[in-house]
Design a protein around this motif. Structure first.
Motif, mmCIF file in Angstrom:
data_model
loop_
_atom_site.group_PDB
_atom_site.id
_atom_site.type_symbol
_atom_site.label_atom_id
_atom_site.label_comp_id
_atom_site.label_asym_id
_atom_site.label_seq_id
_atom_site.Cartn_x
_atom_site.Cartn_y
_atom_site.Cartn_z
ATOM 1 N N ALA A 53 13.996 14.861 0.239
ATOM 2 C CA ALA A 53 13.737 14.989 1.672
ATOM 3 C C ALA A 53 12.468 14.242 2.075
ATOM 4 O O ALA A 53 12.399 13.645 3.156
ATOM 5 C CB ALA A 53 13.627 16.466 2.054
ATOM 6 N N GLU A 54 11.460 14.258 1.201
ATOM 7 C CA GLU A 54 10.177 13.631 1.516
ATOM 8 C C GLU A 54 10.103 12.174 1.056
ATOM 9 O O GLU A 54 9.070 11.524 1.214
ATOM 10 C CB GLU A 54 9.040 14.432 0.865
ATOM 11 N N LYS A 55 11.186 11.679 0.465
ATOM 12 C CA LYS A 55 11.254 10.298 -0.042
ATOM 13 C C LYS A 55 10.145 10.007 -1.058
ATOM 14 O O LYS A 55 9.425 9.007 -0.979
ATOM 15 C CB LYS A 55 11.200 9.291 1.115
ATOM 16 N N LEU A 56 10.019 10.916 -2.002
ATOM 17 C CA LEU A 56 9.041 10.776 -3.081
ATOM 18 C C LEU A 56 9.768 10.387 -4.368
ATOM 19 O O LEU A 56 10.769 11.016 -4.733
ATOM 20 C CB LEU A 56 8.282 12.093 -3.295
ATOM 21 N N PRO A 57 9.300 9.382 -5.092
ATOM 22 C CA PRO A 57 10.030 8.885 -6.263
ATOM 23 C C PRO A 57 9.942 9.818 -7.468
ATOM 24 O O PRO A 57 8.948 10.522 -7.661
ATOM 25 C CB PRO A 57 9.329 7.556 -6.561
ATOM 26 N N VAL A 58 11.006 9.792 -8.246
ATOM 27 C CA VAL A 58 11.032 10.516 -9.523
ATOM 28 C C VAL A 58 11.496 9.551 -10.604
ATOM 29 O O VAL A 58 12.456 8.805 -10.413
ATOM 30 C CB VAL A 58 11.979 11.732 -9.480
ATOM 31 N N ALA A 85 -2.340 4.974 -12.160
ATOM 32 C CA ALA A 85 -3.656 5.611 -12.093
ATOM 33 C C ALA A 85 -4.733 4.616 -11.694
ATOM 34 O O ALA A 85 -5.652 4.952 -10.942
ATOM 35 C CB ALA A 85 -3.998 6.253 -13.430
ATOM 36 N N THR A 86 -4.638 3.384 -12.202
ATOM 37 C CA THR A 86 -5.634 2.373 -11.845
ATOM 38 C C THR A 86 -5.546 2.006 -10.366
ATOM 39 O O THR A 86 -6.483 1.449 -9.811
ATOM 40 C CB THR A 86 -5.457 1.099 -12.691
ATOM 41 N N ARG A 87 -4.447 2.354 -9.732
ATOM 42 C CA ARG A 87 -4.271 2.106 -8.296
ATOM 43 C C ARG A 87 -4.534 3.367 -7.489
ATOM 44 O O ARG A 87 -4.201 3.439 -6.321
ATOM 45 C CB ARG A 87 -2.843 1.591 -8.041
ATOM 46 N N ARG A 88 -5.119 4.364 -8.139
ATOM 47 C CA ARG A 88 -5.470 5.633 -7.498
ATOM 48 C C ARG A 88 -4.254 6.390 -6.971
ATOM 49 O O ARG A 88 -4.307 7.037 -5.921
ATOM 50 C CB ARG A 88 -6.476 5.396 -6.349
ATOM 51 N N ILE A 89 -3.155 6.284 -7.693
ATOM 52 C CA ILE A 89 -1.949 7.025 -7.327
ATOM 53 C C ILE A 89 -1.725 8.107 -8.377
ATOM 54 O O ILE A 89 -1.560 7.816 -9.558
ATOM 55 C CB ILE A 89 -0.728 6.099 -7.239
ATOM 56 N N GLN A 90 -1.737 9.347 -7.933
ATOM 57 C CA GLN A 90 -1.620 10.463 -8.865
ATOM 58 C C GLN A 90 -0.184 10.608 -9.357
ATOM 59 O O GLN A 90 0.771 10.551 -8.586
ATOM 60 C CB GLN A 90 -2.076 11.766 -8.210
ATOM 61 N N THR A 91 -0.057 10.810 -10.652
ATOM 62 C CA THR A 91 1.247 10.971 -11.286
ATOM 63 C C THR A 91 1.245 12.242 -12.120
ATOM 64 O O THR A 91 0.272 12.537 -12.812
ATOM 65 C CB THR A 91 1.558 9.771 -12.200
ATOM 66 N N ALA A 99 3.822 16.116 -6.204
ATOM 67 C CA ALA A 99 3.105 14.998 -6.819
ATOM 68 C C ALA A 99 3.513 13.684 -6.147
ATOM 69 O O ALA A 99 4.695 13.461 -5.884
ATOM 70 C CB ALA A 99 3.410 14.935 -8.307
ATOM 71 N N PRO A 100 2.565 12.799 -5.853
ATOM 72 C CA PRO A 100 2.916 11.502 -5.267
ATOM 73 C C PRO A 100 3.957 10.756 -6.094
ATOM 74 O O PRO A 100 4.866 10.142 -5.549
ATOM 75 C CB PRO A 100 1.574 10.760 -5.241
ATOM 76 N N VAL A 101 3.812 10.807 -7.416
ATOM 77 C CA VAL A 101 4.834 10.266 -8.322
ATOM 78 C C VAL A 101 5.096 11.314 -9.396
ATOM 79 O O VAL A 101 4.166 11.832 -10.006
ATOM 80 C CB VAL A 101 4.374 8.946 -8.981
ATOM 81 N N LEU A 102 6.369 11.611 -9.624
ATOM 82 C CA LEU A 102 6.754 12.601 -10.631
ATOM 83 C C LEU A 102 7.576 11.926 -11.716
ATOM 84 O O LEU A 102 8.458 11.115 -11.427
ATOM 85 C CB LEU A 102 7.577 13.725 -9.987
ATOM 86 N N MET A 103 7.276 12.258 -12.970
ATOM 87 C CA MET A 103 8.039 11.739 -14.103
ATOM 88 C C MET A 103 8.555 12.910 -14.926
ATOM 89 O O MET A 103 7.765 13.736 -15.408
ATOM 90 C CB MET A 103 7.151 10.826 -14.962
ATOM 91 N N LEU A 104 9.869 12.988 -15.070
ATOM 92 C CA LEU A 104 10.512 14.065 -15.821
ATOM 93 C C LEU A 104 11.075 13.488 -17.107
ATOM 94 O O LEU A 104 12.052 12.733 -17.088
ATOM 95 C CB LEU A 104 11.617 14.716 -14.982
ATOM 96 N N ASP A 105 10.456 13.831 -18.213
ATOM 97 C CA ASP A 105 10.803 13.254 -19.504
ATOM 98 C C ASP A 105 11.824 14.114 -20.239
ATOM 99 O O ASP A 105 11.675 15.334 -20.337
ATOM 100 C CB ASP A 105 9.531 13.127 -20.350
ATOM 101 N N GLY A 130 0.807 -1.218 0.000
ATOM 102 C CA GLY A 130 0.000 0.000 0.000
ATOM 103 C C GLY A 130 0.835 1.261 0.000
ATOM 104 O O GLY A 130 0.300 2.374 0.108
ATOM 105 N N GLU A 131 2.145 1.118 -0.131
ATOM 106 C CA GLU A 131 3.042 2.268 -0.117
ATOM 107 C C GLU A 131 3.818 2.364 -1.429
ATOM 108 O O GLU A 131 4.161 1.347 -2.032
ATOM 109 C CB GLU A 131 4.026 2.163 1.047
ATOM 110 N N VAL A 132 4.110 3.600 -1.838
ATOM 111 C CA VAL A 132 4.864 3.843 -3.058
ATOM 112 C C VAL A 132 6.361 3.821 -2.726
ATOM 113 O O VAL A 132 6.795 4.494 -1.781
ATOM 114 C CB VAL A 132 4.496 5.210 -3.673
ATOM 115 N N PRO A 133 7.168 3.053 -3.460
ATOM 116 C CA PRO A 133 8.620 3.057 -3.214
ATOM 117 C C PRO A 133 9.188 4.468 -3.319
ATOM 118 O O PRO A 133 8.647 5.315 -4.043
ATOM 119 C CB PRO A 133 9.166 2.156 -4.335
ATOM 120 N N ASP A 134 10.270 4.719 -2.590
ATOM 121 C CA ASP A 134 10.805 6.087 -2.561
ATOM 122 C C ASP A 134 11.802 6.381 -3.678
ATOM 123 O O ASP A 134 12.366 7.476 -3.719
ATOM 124 C CB ASP A 134 11.431 6.401 -1.196
#
Length: 313
Positions: free
Chosen positions: A257-262, A189-195, A226-232, A160-164
């Motif tokens: 610092a917040e352990k949010l994945p990119v 998105a199908t897991r209700r995780i905003q990207t 953003a819970p998950v960020l993607m930089l293209d 239930g947690e997003v890897p950091d």
């Protein structure tokens, strides 16, 4: 002049209408769902209740249930499109309660899923990608990346947690790096995780313009949180000292610092990107500041080299 009430009685009591009324009543009462409802509420439903509720019962029997008579949401035949009637007891009569139909539920689900992905300057075909559509060919690197993507998703499913840490996908032009990001965003998105998926060169150009219309802070906050960020396509931009340190650096520092994945895509590996970040737009060499940015990138991502043929040729 004849009173309206007397006139209605005379019309209803006409033999032809009486016959049609009895036929309609019989047809309604022969409906299996109506029979089941009356049986379940036998202590509340009698002949008088049925007669006084006949209009509602008729509406129920002529409606589409479980979308069986509707080709799609636009073609819904029910009184309320996207809703189907359910029989209920209300004020000692049989009434209808309209609930969302399966087709509308699916449509709402798709709409809610699409809202979980925000893209900035990304191509439509990338944002419609699915992992099942990824072309594996014979490239072992592609298999490794997809396996890592599935491990990322499995971790979410099991904990239930997003890897950091996300991925840093690097390789030549046109081999599907951005496509994989889009596919993963849709899986999340199908897991209700905003990207939030951002095309870096255009994003940094807009950040300069955002100073004038005073929307810079708002846009940076949206991206960095953003819970998950993607930089293209990081590394494809012409980097200024300001965009490197005040925009990219600020975003990455917060996420580290917040352990949010990119997730990143780039034509450069880590070392090549660090060299790119070292030289500012003015030609100044700033290796320490570049190293600081790279430290943050390494903390929020894992590197994967992607190989294969150029799909754009």
């Amino acid at each position: 002049m004849e009173r309206i009430g007397d006139a209605m009685k005379r019309v209803v009591n006409a033999p032809s209408l009486t016959k049609k009324y009895e036929e309609l009543r019989s047809e309604v009462l022969e409906d299996p769902a109506v029979q089941q409802f009356i049986g379940e509420h036998a202590d509340e439903v009698n002949t008088e209740v049925v007669d006084r509720s006949l209009g509602k019962l008729y509406e129920f029997t002529t409606a589409s249930h479980a979308c069986e008579r509707c080709p799609n949401l636009a073609g819904c035949i029910n009184v309320m499109k996207g809703f189907e009637p359910k029989l209920v007891i209300s004020q000692r009569l049989i009434d209808l309660d309209y609930v969302v139909c399966p087709t509308k539920q699916l449509e709402d689900e798709r709409r809610n899923v699409s809202k979980m992905v925000s893209s900035m300057y990304m191509p439509k075909e990338v944002m419609e990608a699915r992992l099942a559509d990824v072309n594996f060919t014979s490239e072992n690197s592609r298999v490794i990346v997809i396996r890592a993507a599935k491990d990322f998703l499995n971790h979410i499913d099991s904990t239930g947690e997003v890897p950091d840490r996300g991925f840093y996908l690097f390789g030549n032009f046109g081999i599907g790096k951005s496509f994989i990001l889009g596919a993963l965003a849709n899986e999340l998105a199908t897991r209700r995780i905003q990207t939030v998926v951002v095309y870096v060169p255009e994003f940094l150009r807009e950040m300069k313009q955002s100073i004038q219309n005073q929307t810079l802070d708002e846009k940076v906050e949206f991206v960095k949180r953003a819970p998950v960020l993607m930089l293209d396509d990081i590394g494809a931009e012409t980097m200024s000292t300001w965009t490197r340190d005040e925009v990219l650096g600020t975003i990455l520092q917060y996420r580290m610092a917040e352990k949010l994945p990119v997730f990143f895509t780039s034509n450069f590996d880590y070392d090549e990107l660090e060299y790119h970040l070292t030289t500012s737009q003015r030609g100044e060499k700033e290796p320490i500041k570049a190293a600081r940015i790279m430290e943050r990138i390494r903390m929020v991502s894992k590197p994967f080299r992607l190989e294969g043929e150029n799909w754009r040729d």
